[in-house]
Design an enzyme around this catalytic site. Sequence first.
Site, PDB file in Angstrom:
ATOM      1  N   GLY A 130       0.818  -1.200   0.000  1.00 11.39           N
ATOM      2  CA  GLY A 130       0.000   0.000   0.000  1.00 11.39           C
ATOM      3  C   GLY A 130       0.858   1.258   0.000  1.00 11.39           C
ATOM      4  CB  CYS A 131       0.176   4.688  -1.201  1.00 11.09           C
ATOM      5  SG  CYS A 131      -1.480   4.964  -0.536  1.00 11.09           S
ATOM      6  CG  PHE A 132      -0.813   6.130   4.267  1.00 10.15           C
ATOM      7  CD1 PHE A 132      -0.065   7.291   4.395  1.00 10.15           C
ATOM      8  CD2 PHE A 132      -2.189   6.238   4.246  1.00 10.15           C
ATOM      9  CE1 PHE A 132      -0.676   8.532   4.496  1.00 10.15           C
ATOM     10  CE2 PHE A 132      -2.817   7.468   4.341  1.00 10.15           C
ATOM     11  CZ  PHE A 132      -2.058   8.624   4.462  1.00 10.15           C
TER      12      PHE A 132
END
Length: 321
Positions: A130-132
């Site tokens: 995921g990005c975070f």
Amino acid sequence: MTRKHTVGIIGGGGYTAGELIRILRCHPAVELRFVHSNSQAGKPVSSIHQDLAGDFFMDFTAEVDPKVDVIFLCSGHGKSRGWLAENAVPAETLVVDLSADFRLTDDFVYGLPEMNRTAIKASKRIANPGCFATAIQLGLLPLAAAGKLQDEVHIHAITGSTGAGQQPQQTTHFSWRNNNLSVYKPFQHQHLAEIGRSLNLLQGEAVPDLAFLPLRGDFARGIFASLYLDTKLSEKELQVLFHDYYAEHVFTHVVAENPHLKQVVNTNKCLVQVTKHGDRALIISVIDNLLKGASGQAVQNMNLALGLEETTGLQLKAMVF
């Protein structure tokens, strides 16, 4: 002439698919064979991804050739597992899943190259982080690898509106998002599970609590994460730890100057700064959520798994102006 690797994209209408197309159409070692979308089948890809107007003439298709060399899964969370169950994808086809479906399983290799490069090179099934999770882990991996995550980590991270996906929502509406900030999912964001799993594996023991406050930013793309924790390590020791860990990683760079988002937007880079303030270490980690946080990292994983130079197709200049 060396044969190019054939590639297909499943779920081609969203932001991550659009960024994949932008990268892959200029990638010297691949040939994009199809962009799949049931809802957009028959329409020009450029009718949805309008930045391709005038120079990209492929149509969306509902038909899929599972025998291409690489398949990127870009459908929404929860859909990749079902699609793979319904389609006979050969074992030798490389599958890179950009959803959350396989990030917490052993069925796929977790595709964070700064942690799992060797396993990625040997895998045909890769779960893109995921990005975070990418931004936060890249701020903490050196400490976990050294067994130095012993105190609670406080995390404040702000993301651009593209992190919410292409489907319109109240909190992505321009008149709501512009000149506005808000916290969402405090201390319970879904990416905490994959972050904790990775750090536990790397440290070899459970890590302390991660107190994570995610924020919605009033900009389109990028993640700016600031993390702090108590540590007995000096600033020099921290600097050595981070520089040594990332010395062989081509997209994550430890910088002396205070980093900002415009240095990474439109790139596959992560910039990390670590400083000491009293008893606390402050770590800043910045990425483009659609590239290093999604599509760029997916291509990076593809390059590694296909035995290509890791940076192929990803030497992109930041959009500073």
